[in-house]
Write a protein that holds these residues in place. Sequence first.
Motif, PDB file in Angstrom:
ATOM      1  N   GLU A  46     -17.611 -33.251   5.172  1.00  0.00           N
ATOM      2  CA  GLU A  46     -17.061 -32.138   5.381  1.00  0.00           C
ATOM      3  C   GLU A  46     -16.102 -32.035   6.485  1.00  0.00           C
ATOM      4  O   GLU A  46     -15.211 -31.152   6.648  1.00  0.00           O
ATOM      5  N   VAL A  47     -15.540 -33.065   6.879  1.00  0.00           N
ATOM      6  CA  VAL A  47     -14.813 -33.324   8.482  1.00  0.00           C
ATOM      7  C   VAL A  47     -12.634 -33.374   7.674  1.00  0.00           C
ATOM      8  O   VAL A  47     -12.982 -33.366   6.594  1.00  0.00           O
ATOM      9  N   VAL A  48     -12.719 -32.633   8.812  1.00  0.00           N
ATOM     10  CA  VAL A  48     -11.153 -32.804   8.402  1.00  0.00           C
ATOM     11  C   VAL A  48     -10.507 -33.021   8.442  1.00  0.00           C
ATOM     12  O   VAL A  48      -9.045 -33.239   8.358  1.00  0.00           O
ATOM     13  N   GLY A  49     -10.657 -34.028  10.165  1.00  0.00           N
ATOM     14  CA  GLY A  49      -9.385 -34.429  10.808  1.00  0.00           C
ATOM     15  C   GLY A  49     -10.720 -35.671  11.719  1.00  0.00           C
ATOM     16  O   GLY A  49     -12.080 -35.495  11.519  1.00  0.00           O
ATOM     17  N   SER A  50     -10.507 -36.175  12.551  1.00  0.00           N
ATOM     18  CA  SER A  50     -10.925 -37.199  13.136  1.00  0.00           C
ATOM     19  C   SER A  50     -11.541 -36.313  14.741  1.00  0.00           C
ATOM     20  O   SER A  50     -12.775 -37.158  15.744  1.00  0.00           O
ATOM     21  N   SER A  51     -11.168 -35.024  14.662  1.00  0.00           N
ATOM     22  CA  SER A  51     -11.970 -34.677  16.508  1.00  0.00           C
ATOM     23  C   SER A  51     -12.354 -33.795  15.837  1.00  0.00           C
ATOM     24  O   SER A  51     -13.132 -32.599  16.545  1.00  0.00           O
ATOM     25  N   ASP A  52     -13.013 -33.562  14.590  1.00  0.00           N
ATOM     26  CA  ASP A  52     -14.134 -32.293  14.111  1.00  0.00           C
ATOM     27  C   ASP A  52     -15.684 -31.793  15.281  1.00  0.00           C
ATOM     28  O   ASP A  52     -16.143 -30.511  14.909  1.00  0.00           O
ATOM     29  N   GLU A  63      -5.834 -31.144  16.127  1.00  0.00           N
ATOM     30  CA  GLU A  63      -6.093 -32.674  16.078  1.00  0.00           C
ATOM     31  C   GLU A  63      -5.510 -33.003  17.078  1.00  0.00           C
ATOM     32  O   GLU A  63      -5.717 -34.082  17.565  1.00  0.00           O
ATOM     33  N   ALA A  64      -3.565 -32.336  17.292  1.00  0.00           N
ATOM     34  CA  ALA A  64      -3.031 -33.285  18.296  1.00  0.00           C
ATOM     35  C   ALA A  64      -3.505 -32.647  19.595  1.00  0.00           C
ATOM     36  O   ALA A  64      -2.818 -33.755  20.451  1.00  0.00           O
ATOM     37  N   ALA A  65      -3.846 -31.305  19.418  1.00  0.00           N
ATOM     38  CA  ALA A  65      -4.262 -31.333  21.088  1.00  0.00           C
ATOM     39  C   ALA A  65      -5.637 -31.790  21.385  1.00  0.00           C
ATOM     40  O   ALA A  65      -5.370 -32.158  22.685  1.00  0.00           O
ATOM     41  N   HIS A  66      -6.335 -32.182  20.739  1.00  0.00           N
ATOM     42  CA  HIS A  66      -7.727 -33.203  20.847  1.00  0.00           C
ATOM     43  C   HIS A  66      -7.171 -33.540  21.183  1.00  0.00           C
ATOM     44  O   HIS A  66      -7.485 -34.352  22.657  1.00  0.00           O
ATOM     45  N   GLN A  67      -6.141 -34.435  20.599  1.00  0.00           N
ATOM     46  CA  GLN A  67      -5.585 -36.186  20.791  1.00  0.00           C
ATOM     47  C   GLN A  67      -5.176 -35.982  22.612  1.00  0.00           C
ATOM     48  O   GLN A  67      -5.075 -37.235  22.924  1.00  0.00           O
ATOM     49  N   ARG A  68      -4.541 -35.014  22.629  1.00  0.00           N
ATOM     50  CA  ARG A  68      -3.572 -34.649  24.063  1.00  0.00           C
ATOM     51  C   ARG A  68      -4.765 -35.038  25.215  1.00  0.00           C
ATOM     52  O   ARG A  68      -4.896 -35.674  26.279  1.00  0.00           O
ATOM     53  N   LEU A  69      -6.211 -34.318  25.366  1.00  0.00           N
ATOM     54  CA  LEU A  69      -7.295 -34.202  25.732  1.00  0.00           C
ATOM     55  C   LEU A  69      -7.320 -36.057  25.818  1.00  0.00           C
ATOM     56  O   LEU A  69      -7.229 -35.935  27.078  1.00  0.00           O
ATOM     57  N   PHE A  70      -7.853 -36.448  24.592  1.00  0.00           N
ATOM     58  CA  PHE A  70      -8.468 -37.437  24.988  1.00  0.00           C
ATOM     59  C   PHE A  70      -7.556 -38.872  25.649  1.00  0.00           C
ATOM     60  O   PHE A  70      -8.252 -39.368  26.049  1.00  0.00           O
ATOM     61  N   ALA A  71      -6.575 -38.293  25.343  1.00  0.00           N
ATOM     62  CA  ALA A  71      -5.460 -39.472  25.763  1.00  0.00           C
ATOM     63  C   ALA A  71      -5.250 -39.204  27.384  1.00  0.00           C
ATOM     64  O   ALA A  71      -5.171 -40.553  27.792  1.00  0.00           O
ATOM     65  N   HIS A  72      -4.857 -38.607  27.613  1.00  0.00           N
ATOM     66  CA  HIS A  72      -4.691 -38.381  28.981  1.00  0.00           C
ATOM     67  C   HIS A  72      -5.462 -37.643  30.133  1.00  0.00           C
ATOM     68  O   HIS A  72      -5.156 -37.170  31.258  1.00  0.00           O
ATOM     69  N   VAL A  73      -7.688 -37.288  29.621  1.00  0.00           N
ATOM     70  CA  VAL A  73      -8.120 -37.472  30.744  1.00  0.00           C
ATOM     71  C   VAL A  73      -9.112 -38.446  30.854  1.00  0.00           C
ATOM     72  O   VAL A  73      -9.901 -38.425  29.597  1.00  0.00           O
ATOM     73  N   PRO A  74      -8.590 -39.224  31.476  1.00  0.00           N
ATOM     74  CA  PRO A  74      -9.241 -40.475  31.613  1.00  0.00           C
ATOM     75  C   PRO A  74     -10.926 -40.670  30.973  1.00  0.00           C
ATOM     76  O   PRO A  74     -11.126 -41.043  30.530  1.00  0.00           O
ATOM     77  N   TRP A  75     -11.128 -39.803  32.217  1.00  0.00           N
ATOM     78  CA  TRP A  75     -12.418 -39.389  32.413  1.00  0.00           C
ATOM     79  C   TRP A  75     -13.696 -38.923  31.778  1.00  0.00           C
ATOM     80  O   TRP A  75     -14.613 -38.679  31.143  1.00  0.00           O
TER      81      TRP A  75
END
Length: 476
Positions: A191-197, A237-249
């Motif tokens: 079902e998923v379309v990317g890594s952040s679904d 997908e890219a917007a999710h990765q910005r959060l996961f990469a640059h919000v360390p907590w």
Amino acid sequence: MSSTPFGFNRPGDGDDDRGDKDKPQDPFQAMGDMRQFADMLHRFADMIGSVQPGAGAAGPLNWDLAKNIARHSVVEQGDPSVVDAERRQVEEALRLADLWLDEGTTLPAGVQKPQAWSRSEWIEQTLPVWGQVCDPIAERMVESMGGTLGSGGIPADVQAMAGPLIGMVKQMAGAMVGGQTGQALGALAREVVGSSDVGLPLAPDGVGALLPAGVAAFGEGLEVAADEVRLYLALREAAHQRLFAHVPWLRSHLLGAVEEYARGITVDLSGIERAVQGLDLSDPEAIQRALGGEIQLQPEETPRQKAALARLETTLALVEGWVDTVVNEVAGGRLPNAVKLAEAVRRRRATGGPAERTFATLVGLQLRPRRLREAGALWRMLTEVRGVQGRDAVWEHPDLLPTADDLDDPQGYVHGRPEAEGLADLDISAFTKHLRKDAPEGPADGKNAAKDAEKDEGGEGPGGTGAGDDGSGSRS
């Protein structure tokens, strides 16, 4: 094997309405001779070990078994390999998405390695994070089953056998939950379309990925060009990765809430009791079928669990609301069908997409579309009032993040609630001078303190944002 991922039920969902007097007091009394039961367990352990021996079965959950079942599930339904042309299309879409997002957020790009995955590759790449999510719950199940076996239900003349039996029962439990987890992951991979679904940081660090097969399935019936569908999903997908990469907590905040909830999980063994009654202990295959069904895990609903669920629901809603806000703002002037694609995402949530289904079955969390809409409205309001920089600054610390109450009252969060602070009439001028670098040592009279306070406050004005209102909204 149950079609419900992980086999977790909420309290009261079971269909067993028998009274306590009808249930066997000893869950193993229906199995007759305990020595015969021990021999059966040895045979069943051999069957488990023959599936995939090695390190995958060393923890509470047999991950080798889970991976094999998940991969078999997706291959059975069809999982074509990603061809070079598809990889190039996905990589280009993710790179272009990051260029566009630079104009919509102050958070830097998080995708260092854009990738295109098949469904089997999604399983392989995300398995380490699923281990962090599922192992605490599996551990609780294994401990409960082993504890039940060693809690006095075994006759005294076979107590010496308890150690080996407990070890084998734990191995059985790991195989059971491994099988159910594998089935769940196989269903998600289709079902998923990317890594952040599912709203969790599943991809390895620096990786952003789309599944061409999932992207194609998402676009079916929308009457939107495939390139536009791919680019819109790449933006998400890219917007999710910005959060996961640059919000360390954020990673530990999300995974910690799941782990906190898992600490209160208990195991309902009534299903096992019913399954083993009347079994032919000389038939290992019948035993495997009986014990290979769904294990019912029931949360205790303690205050700590409720708080963990509330924190998880709120954080997931805020992540999705922020992504919606940023992506739709960036895509609005560039993609002709941005509104239609955003609506398709909302419909997917409302009907139960991968994230909703995963958390409903994993921790009993019902992601409410209303909560997601409220989070989106709060982020849009923050953007209008404080700008992009002020909005994104909220992610700098978890204490600045809006709470569930803030989602109910976004106006109060954005503009502040002085009446709720209880500090509006408190004169703190005598204390502020001590915060100034040039404040003289020793006590000061009230007149000088007042002058110092006026100097401190002179540059702020009524609409300023000082140390007490730095984007977090008012806090009690």
